[in-house]
Structures are given as structure tokens and as C-alpha cells.
Write an enzyme that holds these catalytic residues in place. Structure first.
Site, PDB file in Angstrom:
ATOM      1  N   GLY A  71       0.821  -1.213   0.000  1.00 44.16           N
ATOM      2  CA  GLY A  71       0.000   0.000   0.000  1.00 44.16           C
ATOM      3  C   GLY A  71       0.853   1.260   0.000  1.00 44.16           C
ATOM      4  N   TYR A  72       1.252   1.687  -1.187  1.00 48.54           N
ATOM      5  CA  TYR A  72       2.074   2.898  -1.313  1.00 48.54           C
ATOM      6  C   TYR A  72       1.259   4.043  -1.900  1.00 48.54           C
ATOM      7  CZ  TYR A  72       6.600   0.553  -0.613  1.00 48.54           C
ATOM      8  OH  TYR A  72       7.666  -0.100  -0.107  1.00 48.54           O
ATOM      9  N   GLU A 113      12.225  -2.607  -6.565  1.00 49.74           N
ATOM     10  CA  GLU A 113      11.118  -2.850  -7.485  1.00 49.74           C
ATOM     11  C   GLU A 113      11.496  -2.447  -8.915  1.00 49.74           C
ATOM     12  OE1 GLU A 113       6.390  -1.595  -7.792  1.00 49.74           O
ATOM     13  OE2 GLU A 113       7.771  -0.268  -6.772  1.00 49.74           O
TER      14      GLU A 113
END
Lengths: 397, 373, 397, 373
Positions: free
Chosen positions: A136-137, A259
Site C-alpha cells: 500500500g504505497y 522494485e
């Protein structure tokens, strides 16, 4: 159990027979579909008993997280041993036993920033496929500006009360827990005052809504927090904050680089899914008699090959000490190239490629989906900003 | 050329009234509603267009039309493109009307009255009229048509079909083709709707021994190009105008977003890299707008010399639309990727418009041929 | 003398016979070389007696400045009449009788900002080809930032003392006078404190040095001012400042827009000098059998034609009230297109086009010279800045 | 591939020493001095390169060479490109050395000793070896060569010429070509120097009944490609490396300028539009660097499979150099256009390098052929 060995050949032989012993032949067929990926978690339904057995065998041996320390549920392999393991998986067509955001993202964050107790508690849940995590960014309205977190956690003594929403939370509707950036100090400067918090998705006030993309259904969700109570310490005495309070941006930045390398590296995977050469050979000869399409195809092939060589070169560089911010180049070049590739595939297939489920299957969905490549995981614009400032040392003003 | 490339007072009025009507009757939300309902277009909307005389924009007054010319047709198409209004306008009022007019067909009045047509031409994945091979074999006094047409725009719903068939010669030869004007319900015709990404009506059409007579031939047998070529030019110019409108619609959304949206503590439109890309795109749109206006003018004034102007317009319109929708999605970021937002509809229609009636390479090659290389 | 007439056909007939009467057949040959341009001025050497006679006839009739008022040496033609005049010149292959920066730039500035006395004095000198002017805007080190004028004029009561240097002053080595931006108030904000000054090039302390470009010799010079005395009023009582003191930036801005339209419009001229079609037809067939070169040629032809149509459209718009800042688009699109055109010409001529004075003549020089198109008269970057702020209304911050 | 694409310690040392030497012995100012003196290269510089063993980089040790391989040759060429050092290195030490080695010629030792060669191949404005038609007709025991070669790099000064001539077949056929190794002073050879924009040695060469014997044939008669193909691959890879170095040199100047130059009250490198263009260019250079490194590796490891790798490298190097010099001039503004500044030299050499040994289209087509379309 797997016999470890320092001798590479022996290790290869051991790992190979271990794979053959635990990964049933029915799992070792390609092409594999998305449905066959093992994600784990409480709500996961195994597609077969064999899939479950394979995951459990890997979890017992620690091979669902090959390089993590053994005490945290990993197999404690060296980089070289992991490479052998991946090579043998590929050679035997065996699927990765477990995929998850816990393995890819939360685990590395905990290994770097977590306490020993947090690691002991959370990491084995991940390696055993017991808990499925989501990330949850991003928040609605924030876009690339991840640090402008509005979701807030108010301090109520022994617990936090969380309100706000997250967007682009992949598989949030199937996850058990979420690791999220929340604002714990509203007075602090933008990049301070953010904490990296672990939240149980079954807590009251957490809800999700799937996001439909221009390309069709997607794993993305919006996730809403409505007065969600998060204890500061859970019964075992573990903090729900990873790293220091109000320093969650450090954790997030660390993971973002991680990422980006994955997505850039993923370019190679994307390139592989639709081979241009094979596609072109199947086409009506007239299509490539058009000099424009032929030229675009030649240009793309030149650039694809050179980009593949660049991925190889950067892997070699990474072995010799890392590539640093230059990894933003792989993200930028890889995703922009993939968009060009799909534009070309749409052009060469002409009207045959215009149907949602027509002569070329999911091609139109895949084409539209590539448009997100240069947005997710850091936009192309953010990558170019990083390169110009961090690599080219161009001034800010 | 004598006429100005700047819209005349009449043209500005036509544009304004079309824009006002479409904003009310067919905003992008109408396309979304049609899509969600599995309906490729709204016959009610078309009825209103017919009432306003749009169906007769290229039909002579004696056949009940308004005879306003190709530039006017382009203005209507452009406004439809701006809001992605789906209708049989290009297939019927532009392409079929021009073909029927070139052939002196009595059915022109039906078009002005709202009868819908579709042009059944493509047989492969790429537009190439002269490569048509669908057989119309002689049978008694007439013909028997057998074969398959694909990617027929408006083909699933049209009342009538213009079918290009080979009555002589071999695929690749421009001669030996004949254009048939057939009722879509004629025996032996079956239509398979396609789920194209733009959610509009496209169909594959199978002809299985369809019987046709000399009455059904539009223009002369073996010489389809005499009526088809003007119709294609008209359609290509109209589609270019639609794509220009689409481009302008997508760009308008993007520019507005750049002016409003804030990130990193500033309006994103203040980032110079985005400014330059937006300004470059605007320049491309201006250049394409000239090509589209010019194509309409030349079709109105010296239609027989319009090949070059039309192909420049279609080539430019295709490329500019692609750039505008790509930049549109990228500059909107994540929200541009969501189905909830309209940009995706623009991207999808741009892709279909890129292929229909000849892609960039097809038209660029025609430009080269006209320019002697 | 030319018979004016309000009837367009009569006017066309009159102007046509006037041209035929005064422009000798020997002048009416094409192609014309740069040497045949009539620039006027004290140092100008006419290439023939016919050239001189043609210029003088035009000067007497006012047709060297067709639209300027008759009292200032012009012919007082309407826009429509001027168009007819230009059309007849072209039809009869007659050269423009006089070219000069006085006609193109100083004249329009004086007409807009000068006093009646300044106009009466300076404009007829220009229309008669007596005085050749050059432009002094840019300075070494200032680049696109024209307002950062460092050349200063110090107030010494009845005169100024000018020190500094200008760069890119075309034909400064052959000009009689220069119109220059100089800083007359060093305390004022950057865009204030600049004046538009007229300086005699024969004054003591003025010197010039030619600039060699990557494409070879050029008309550009550096011009140096070393304690040059400029009287505030000359004997006739005329001010050497055009417009208000310290408001020269307004004059300059006005002229920059003017210049930009010329250069953008000039794209059509540039496009004409090397016709792609003719070039391609002369080539070995094999060259265009290459799909890449064929594609580039097709793309260029599509864009060239569309750009030519845009010039037409903008001319039509200009007649109906002007195009404003959108003229920056013509400058940007025209010059970028011209660079592409020459890149393509170099590619299609291959090794034959690599010699300074080889099979394709001056092609390599022309190619290199095009690289300046997107720099001079406002860089492409400045044009895009103008468009984004003035046309697209994008915010500054 | 087994070898890493990252330079080894030895390679880093070679690069460092070459860079240090060239910075001293042949900065860009040397090219300017040569140009102003009308001298295409400095024989003194070449002597020093020979002393350092560069002439023998691809010559076996038994013939007096250093036998360091194509990757090493590429590193040297790259460093020469960075400062635009002019020398017969590519023509002699790379192309001719590879041809003579493939043919087992005894003259290899002369190359290591500094003898200079030029490859006389082109006959038209575009590179196309198999289209060579220069006639070598049988005369007694030998041949008589008549015809013209153009754009012969280093052809005005070379001691010896490798002349590709047709001994059988027709232009267009890869067979029937023969490569002759001739002294440049042989009777009937006349050389016309050309004033190419890069100020280097290029010549047209006329052969008027030049007599040659079987001794002069390099490799086998009628089968030139067996020795020419490896030589061309080596030359193309070396030229790609030179262009990469040139690109890096031009980009280095540009990036430094962006960091220093102030306008409108700020450093121009802080303008985001320029930042993004610079960053994009840097990405392009990184990708091209991979292709160039890979071409060297493949030539060293599996030369017979190197066609694809070499053509990817030459295609990329050509395009990237063009982008780098265009951006270089534009970002420097007016000063970039002046002869006084060095950027123009980079632009001119990039253009010549784009054409020599096959342009973008030639190599892109070879890539397509290798990939099956």
C-alpha cells in the site's frame, strides 16, 4: 531434505534430484497460465494437490526463499547457489514454488529494517505461504509523488487509528495483510512523518474495490481504511511499524529501487512473451512488403537485441558491485521499448488484431496494458529525472 | 486553390451547432453507456442527425440532401471525433453517398432519409482494394457472389451493403472489380459481429452464393474504381477529420489536466519537459489540421486531383492521433489507465481509425507515388 | 512611373508592364545566386549596370518598400496590391530590387516606434538603398537570453559612450549603420534599462570580425564597441534612440515576433531550394530500394506537404486578424522539418554527398548550415516555451 | 557467451593507457591542425601507435603482433573516436589485418610493422560489396584490372590497396569476386583525394589496365568473401566502437556545458526539458555501448556467428552518434555552430562514419535477415 554442498557440481546434482522428487511432472508443463501461479495465503485455492505439495516441500526446505537465512525460513543459499537453483528449475520446467509480494518486497524490507523479533515472526509466515501480503504505497491523487502520503494514522496511546485510501494495491482483495505507508506525524516535512506500517486486512474498517483498466480486468484494487484500529504492539509484543517511527520513507525508497530493478529486468520477460520474429513469419507477405512496417520492424529488432545485450551487461555489472541509479535506465529503456513492440504488433496484425478476443487472442489487451509499463513502478519521467540528477549530475536549479 | 483554409462564417456556424448538439446528445459517456449495453451505436442519435440533415450532407438537393460538400462533412466528422460519437455517418452519408452519387443511383434519396450503408471491401488484415478476390461469377443474367469480407465498419447494422467483388481479372489488378449495392437481408448473406476495441459496429460478412443482377451493380461492371475511388477518397478525408477531432479531444483533456493537477508541490503543467512535449504535440495537431482542411477543400474543388491531399491527411491524422493518445495516457499517469477515465476510449478508437481505409504506410506510399518516387 | 489603380486587373497590368520596362531581361534568369542579391549601402558593388538601374527604378517608384507610406519612400500599396506585385515579380522571374535588414527590421521598428522626424530621415535612406543596416541583438555568452544585454551606453551629457560586443551581426562587415540593444540603465531590472540605439559603423571604436561556421564561411560577424561615442542628438536634432529610453526591449520583442514569422515563412523558401522529389528521381534505384530510406523519404514528404499547407493556412489566418504567438509554431515546425530534410538528403546521397565541393555541390555545407535553423531567431526550445505558456496557457510554476 | 560484457582488468588498463596517450598526442586540436594544414592524418602519430603495438593488435604473435583480439581493438578505436584521432588504424590494423590473417598472407608482419592499407570496395554512393563490378579480366597467367573505386578510406596515403574486383559472375552475385593485394604505386593506379567533411583521407581510385598475378590474389580467386567477410565484420565492429567513442566525446562536452552554462539566471542543465533529453541520450548511449561490447566479444569467441552482433552494433552506433551530435550542437546553441568550437568536427565525422562500411538501413536489413524476416 536438500543436501547442501559447497561443491557446485554436487550441489547442482542434489538440487536437481530434489526438484524432480518434489515437483510432480504434471506441474512441469509449459506454457503456464497465470492461474497456475502459487501465491499462498489464507484465501488461496491451490489448482491441484501437486501444486500444494510442491509449495510445502519448498517451504520445508526453505527454498521458497532461497537466499533468506535459515532461521527465518529461508534456505540460506549463496548467490551462486541460488543461480544454480534457478537454472535447474528452468531446465526442468519446474514453476517457482511460491510467488508473493511478501517474498519480493516485505521480506527484503524486514531483512534490512526489521527487528529480530519481527523477522522471526513474519518471515516464516511468508516462506511457508501462510500469509499473503499486498503493498500500500500509492494514493488516489498522488501519482508519482509517493511521499505525499495522506493516509493518516492517529496516535491513540496504545493503538493507531488509520484513515485514508490506497490505490494500485495489487491483489488487495486476496491478501491477508498489507504493508502500507501512513502519515504518523502531520507537522513534519513531507518526507518525514511517514511510517511503514503492517495492517491486518481482516481488521474492521478495511475494504477493497477492484480497478478495471482500459485493457480490461486487472489485479489492482483500491483499498480503503475507515477508522481502522492498529495496535502499537500485538499480543506477542511486536511493533506494527517497520524501521523507525516517522522514517518509513527510508524503507520505501529502499524498496522502490528494488522494485525498479525487477521491472526493468522484467523487460526481458516481456520481450519474450511475444517474439517479433515468430509473429512476422506468420504474417501475410504483403504486410512486410510495406516499407514503413518493415522499417519499424527492423528498427525494433535492432533496439530489442541491443537492449537485451544491455540487460546482460548490467547483470555482469551488478555482479561486480552494482549499478546504482543507472537501474532507472533499464526501467525506462525496457518499458518504452515494450510499448513500441506492442504498437508494432498491432500495426502488423492490422484489422485482425482489433478484436478483444479475436485472431490474435489477448493481443489488444496486452497492447493496452503495456501503456502502464512506463507509469507503474516509477514513471518514465521520474526515471529521466533520477538519471539526470543522480547519474548525469545535472543541477536542480 | 481559391478557398481559404480558415473556416468561413458558415462553417464556423455549422461547427458550433454540431458541437452544441453533440455535447448534449452524445458526450463520451454515451459511448460508455453503449459499450456497457453491448450496443455499437444509438439509432436514436442517428435519427436526430438525419433530422438535422447530416445524412444528406453530400446528397444533392434534388435528392433531398443539403449538398454542403466535403469540407462541411469533415467538420461534422471532426466534431463527432471530438466526443467519440458513434454513428453510421462516415459509412452512409460520406462513403456510400459519394459512391451512389458517382454512379447516379436513385437510392441517394434513401441515404438522405437515413438509410444506412456499409462498405464491404477488406478481405485481409490490411486495406488493399485492388487485391480483392471475392468472386462474383456469371450466372444466367446475373451473378453469384461467394466469399468473405472482414472488418466491415457498420456492417453488423447497416440496411444495405456495398460489396466489392471480382468479376474479371486477378487479385492485384485494379480492373475487373465490380461494386454491388445489396440489401443486407438478401439470401446467402450472413453477418458476424466483431468485438473490436472501439466498441463500435464492425462485422465479418460471409456471402454464400448470393444472387445479384445487373440492377444491383453500382456504376459499371468490371469498373468499380470509377465509383469506388471517389467514395474512398471521401471516406478517407472524413475519417481523417474524425481522427483530428479525436486528437483534439484527447489533447484538450490532457492540457486541462496539466493546468490543474498538482504533484511534488506544483502544477504538473509547469514541468518544462511536459510543457515541451505538449507544445510539440500541439504543433503536430496544427499541421495535421491544415492537411485535413486542405483535403476537404480539394475534394470540393478539384476532386479528381484529391488523391495526394487525402493521403497526406490520412497519414498525418493517423500519426498525430497515435501521439496524442499515447501522451494523453502517459501524462495522466495511473488514472489514464483506468477504464473509469475516458482517455482509453480515445486510444482504442485511434487504433481502429489507424487501420480503417488504409494505414499510415498505405497512404505514405500513395503520397510517394504521387510525388514521383 | 507606376500607374496606381484600384481595379485589381488594371493594377496587375500596370505593375507587370512596369516590371518589364525596368527589370532588364538579363536579371530575369533563374537560378539566381547569392551574389546577385542587391543589398544596397555605401560599400555595395552592383553586379551589373542593370542591377543598379532596377534598384533605382524601384526606389523612385517606392517599390523597394511596397507597403511603406509614400512620404517615407514607400509605394503605399495595400496588402492585396503588394500580393499582386510579388506575384508578378515571380511570374516574370524578376528579382526583388532591394533586400536589406533596413527593409525587414529597422523600417518596421521605426514605423511602429519612431518619431515622424526619424521616419522622414531614415526610411528613405533605406528604400533608396543608400544605407545598409545590420542588427545588433545577441551578445557572446548570452545565447537565447537576449534580455541579458551587457553592452552598455554610459550617459555623458550630450552623448553616450558605448562599450561591449555583439555576435551574429549578419553582414556587419558590409553595413553602414547598426541598430543595437544597449544597456542605458544598469540599476533597472533586466528587461528594463535597455535602449534601442542607432550607431554609425564608421564611428571610431567600432570593429568587426567575421565568424566561420561549421558549414564554412558565413555572413555573421562579431562586432566590437570600444569607447564608441554616440551623440544623443545628431546635427539634424534626431534622437539616436528608437522608442522610449530604457524601453528598447519593447521594440526588440516586436521585431523578434516579426523575425520569427519571416524565418518560419522562410521554411517554404528553404523547402524549395532542394526539391526532394527531383533529388530522389536522379538517384540510383538501389538507394530507394532500401526500406529505411524509402520510409524516411515518404515520412518527410507527408510532413513537408502538410507543413506547406499549414503555411498557407496561417497566411489565410493572418489576413483575418493575425496568428499571434502561434507563429512560434511555424518557426519550430519549419526549421525542424528543414533539418530532417537535409539529414535525409545526406543519407540518400551516401558517400557522394560527403565532399565539400563534390558531386552534390554545396549540399554538405547546406546540411550543416541547417543545424543553425533551430537556434537562430529563437531556439526551438524558446519556441516551445512560448507555445506552452502563451498558447497552451500552461503555468510557470 | 562466457566472457563478461564488463571490461576486465586488462581491458581497463588498455583503455586507460590509450586514453592517456591520445589525450596528450592527439587531442581534437590535432585534428584541427591537420585540417588547417590540409593533412588528412599525422604519420608521426601513427608511428607512435605502431611502436605501442596497436598496428599489431589483431596480428598473431608469430608475425610480430600482439594478438589482443577484437574487443581490445574496439577499445582502441573507441578511444580514438573520443578525441577524433585520425589514423589508418581501422583500415590497416583491423580490416586488412583480418583479411590477410584469414588468407594466411605473409604480409601480416608488415602490418604489425606499420605498413598501411586501404580497402578499395565501393563503386556507388552506397556500400554493397556484392554489387561490385570492377573488372579483372584474365590476361595471360594473370589479370588486368580496370575501373573506378570511390570513397576509399585512407586510400590517398595507403602503401597498399585491397581491391575487390569481379573475375566471374555479374554484379549482385556474392560469388565471382576476387580480392587483390596490390602496391598502391603499381602502374595504372591513380588516386584522387577527396575533400570529405571529416577532413580525413578518402580517395577515389582509378585502375587503368592494372596488371596483377595470382600472387596478388588474397585468398582464393572468385571467392573473395571468404577473406573479405571476416575483414568487413572486424571493420564494422571497429568503426562502431569509434562511433561510440565519438558519441561519448560529444556527449561529455554537452553534459559539461549543461552543468556550467548559465542563461535566464540559471544553469541551463537545470531546465527539465534539456535534462530529459540528455538523460534519454545517455540511455541510448548505454544501450549502444552494450551492442559494441557484445560485437567485440562475439568476434573474439565465435566470429563465424558475428554477423548479427556486428550489424546491431553498427546500426545502433550510427543512430546514436547522429543523435548525440545533433543534440550537442542544439544544446550548445550558437557556439556549437562555430568552427572555433569542436562540436562540428564530431558531427562531420559521425556523418562519414554513418556511411562507411554500410549505413543504418544496410545493417538493419542484415539484422532482419538474420532474424528471419
Amino acid at each position: 531434505m536438500l543436501q547442501h554442498s559447497d561443491d557446485p557440481d554436487t550441489f547442482r546434482a542434489n538440487i536437481s534430484s530434489w526438484i524432480e522428487a518434489h515437483c510432480a511432472p504434471e506441474l512441469r508443463a509449459i506454457p503456464r497460465t497465470d492461474q497456475q501461479i502459487c501465491w499462498g495465503g489464507k484465501r488461496f485455492e491451490f489448482s491441484s494437490a501437486a501444486q500444494k505439495a510442491w509449495m510445502q516441500a519448498a517451504a520445508e526446505t526453505g527454498l521458497s526463499a532461497p537466499r533468506w537465512p535459515i532461521e527465518y525460513g529461508g534456505a540460506g543459499l549463496s548467490r551462486q547457489q541460488e543461480k544454480v537453483y534457478r537454472e535447474e528449475l528452468a531446465r526442468l520446467n519446474a514453476p517457482t514454488p511460491l510467488e508473493s509480494f511478501g517474498l519480493w518486497m516485505l521480506g527484503p524490507a524486514l531483512l534490512e529494517f526489521g527487528t529480530h523479533e519481527q523477522k522471526l515472526h513474519y518471515l516464516p509466515q511468508i516462506t511457508r505461504g501462510e500469509i499473503r501480503w499486498c503493498q500500500g504505497y500509492s494514493e488516489p491523487g498522488a501519482g508519482s509523488d509517493l511521499a505525499s502520503v495522506q493516509t493518516r494514522a492517529e496516535d491513540r496511546g496504545d493503538h493507531w487509528v488509520v484513515n485514508g485510501s490506497k490505490i494500485w494495491t495489487s491483489y488487495a482483495d486476496q491478501a491477508d495483510w498489507i504493508f502500507a505507508l501512513v502519515r504518523t506525524d502531520r507537522e513534519a516535512p513531507k518526507h518525514r512523518g511517514i511510517s511503514f506500517m503492517l495492517i491486518d486486512m481482516t481488521a474492521e474498517g478495511v475494504s477493497t474495490k477492484p480497478i478495471r483498466l482500459i485493457s480490461g480486468a486487472s489485479p489492482f484494487c483500491e483499498t480503503f481504511f475507515d477508522n481502522v484500529v492498529v495496535p502499537k504492539e500485538d499480543p506477542a509484543g511486536l511493533s506494527r511499524i517497520v524501521g523507525e517511527l516517522n522514517r518509513g520513507w527510508d524503507v520505501a525508497k529502499h524498496l522502490l529501487t528494488h522494485e525498479r530493478e525487477m521491472i526493468g529486468g522484467g523487460a526481458q520477460g516481456l520481450l519474450g512473451t511475444r517474439s517479433l520474429g515468430a509473429f512476422l513469419q506468420d504474417l501475410d507477405d504483403q504486410v512486410l512488403a510495406d516499407p514503413v512496417l518493415r522499417t519499424r520492424a527492423m528498427e525494433l529488432e535492432v533496439d530489442s537485441l541491443a537492449t537485451a545485450m544491455t540487460l546482460d551487461r548490467y547483470k555482469d555489472m551488478a555482479k561486480q558491485g552494482g549499478v546504482g541509479h543507472a537501474s532507472a535506465m533499464l526501467k525506462y529503456a525496457g518499458t518504452e521499448l515494450n510499448k513500441r513492440r506492442y504498437e508494432l504488433l498491432m500495426s502488423v496484425t492490422g484489422s485482425d488484431g482489433l478484436d478483444w478476443d479475436g485472431a490474435h487472442g489477448a493481443l489488444p489487451s496486452e497492447w493496452l496494458r503495456t501503456k502502464a509499463n512506463s507509469i507503474e513502478g516509477g514513471t518514465s519521467e521520474v526515471m529521466l529525472d533520477i538519471l539526470s540528477k543522480r547519474v548525469l549530475d545535472l543541477p536542480s536549479q | 486553390m481559391t478557398a481559404s483554409l480558415v473556416p468561413s462564417g458558415d462553417e464556423v456556424m455549422l461547427r458550433d451547432s454540431a458541437r452544441a448538439f453533440l455535447a448534449e446528445a452524445s458526450p463520451v459517456s454515451a459511448l460508455r453507456a453503449n459499450r456497457d449495453a453491448g450496443r455499437p451505436y444509438d439509432p436514436g442519435l442517428w435519427s436526430e442527425m438525419v433530422k438535422m440533415g447530416w445524412a444528406g450532407v453530400l446528397v444533392p438537393e434534388e435528392a433531398g440532401g443539403a449538398d454542403m460538400g466535403h469540407r462541411a462533412a469533415g467538420i461534422l466528422a471532426e466534431e463527432m471525433g471530438e466526443v467519440l460519437a458513434a454513428s453510421p455517418f462516415l459509412s452512409s452519408a460520406v462513403i456510400a453517398a459519394t459512391a451512389l452519387r458517382a454512379a447516379g443511383s436513385a437510392r441517394l434519396a434513401e441515404i438522405a432519409g437515413g438509410a444506412t450503408y456499409a462498405l464491404a471491401l477488406d478481405e485481409t488484415s490490411k486495406f488493399a482494394p485492388e487485391r480483392s478476390g471475392l468472386q462474383a461469377t456469371r450466372a444466367g443474367n446475373g451473378y453469384r457472389l461467394t466469399g468473405r469480407k472482414c472488418f466491415v465498419a457498420d456492417g453488423g447494422s447497416a440496411d444495405r451493403l456495398l460489396v466489392l467483388a471480382r468479376t474479371a481479372g486477378a487479385p492485384g489488378e485494379p480492373q475487373g472489380l465490380t461494386l454491388f449495392d445489396l440489401d443486407a437481408s438478401r439470401a446467402g448473406i450472413s453477418r458476424s459481429p466483431r468485438a473490436t476495441v472501439d466498441s463500435r459496429d464492425h462485422a465479418n460478412i460471409d456471402l454464400d452464393g448470393v444472387e445479384a443482377t445487373g440492377e444491383d451493380v453500382l456504376g459499371e461492371a468490371d469498373n468499380a474504381m470509377a465509383v469506388l475511388a471517389p467514395a474512398l477518397r471521401a471516406g478517407q478525408a472524413g475519417l481523417s477529420a474524425e481522427l483530428l477531432g479525436l486528437t483534439s479531444g484527447a489533447f484538450g483533456m490532457t492540457a486541462a489536466y496539466l493546468r490543474e493537477r498538482r504533484q511534488f508541490g506544483r502544477t504538473i503543467g509547469s514541468f518544462q519537459a511536459l510543457q515541451h512535449r505538449a507544445a510539440h504535440l500541439w504543433c503536430e495537431i496544427e499541421v495535421t489540421a491544415s492537411a485535413v482542411a486542405n483535403a476537404g477543400r480539394v475534394l470540393d474543388e478539384t476532386p479528381e486531383e484529391a488523391d495526394l491531399a487525402v493521403s497526406v491527411a490520412k497519414a498525418r491524422a493517423t500519426q498525430t492521433a497515435k501521439l496524442a493518445v499515447s501522451e494523453g495516457v502517459q501524462m495522466h499517469g495511473g488514472i489514464g489507465m483506468t477504464d473509469e477515465f475516458d482517455m482509453g476510449f480515445y486510444m482504442k478508437r485511434a487504433r481502429v481509425g489507424a487501420e480503417w481505409l488504409g494505414d499510415y504506410g498505405y497512404h505514405a506510399a500513395r503520397v510517394a507515388a504521387a510525388r514521383g518516387f
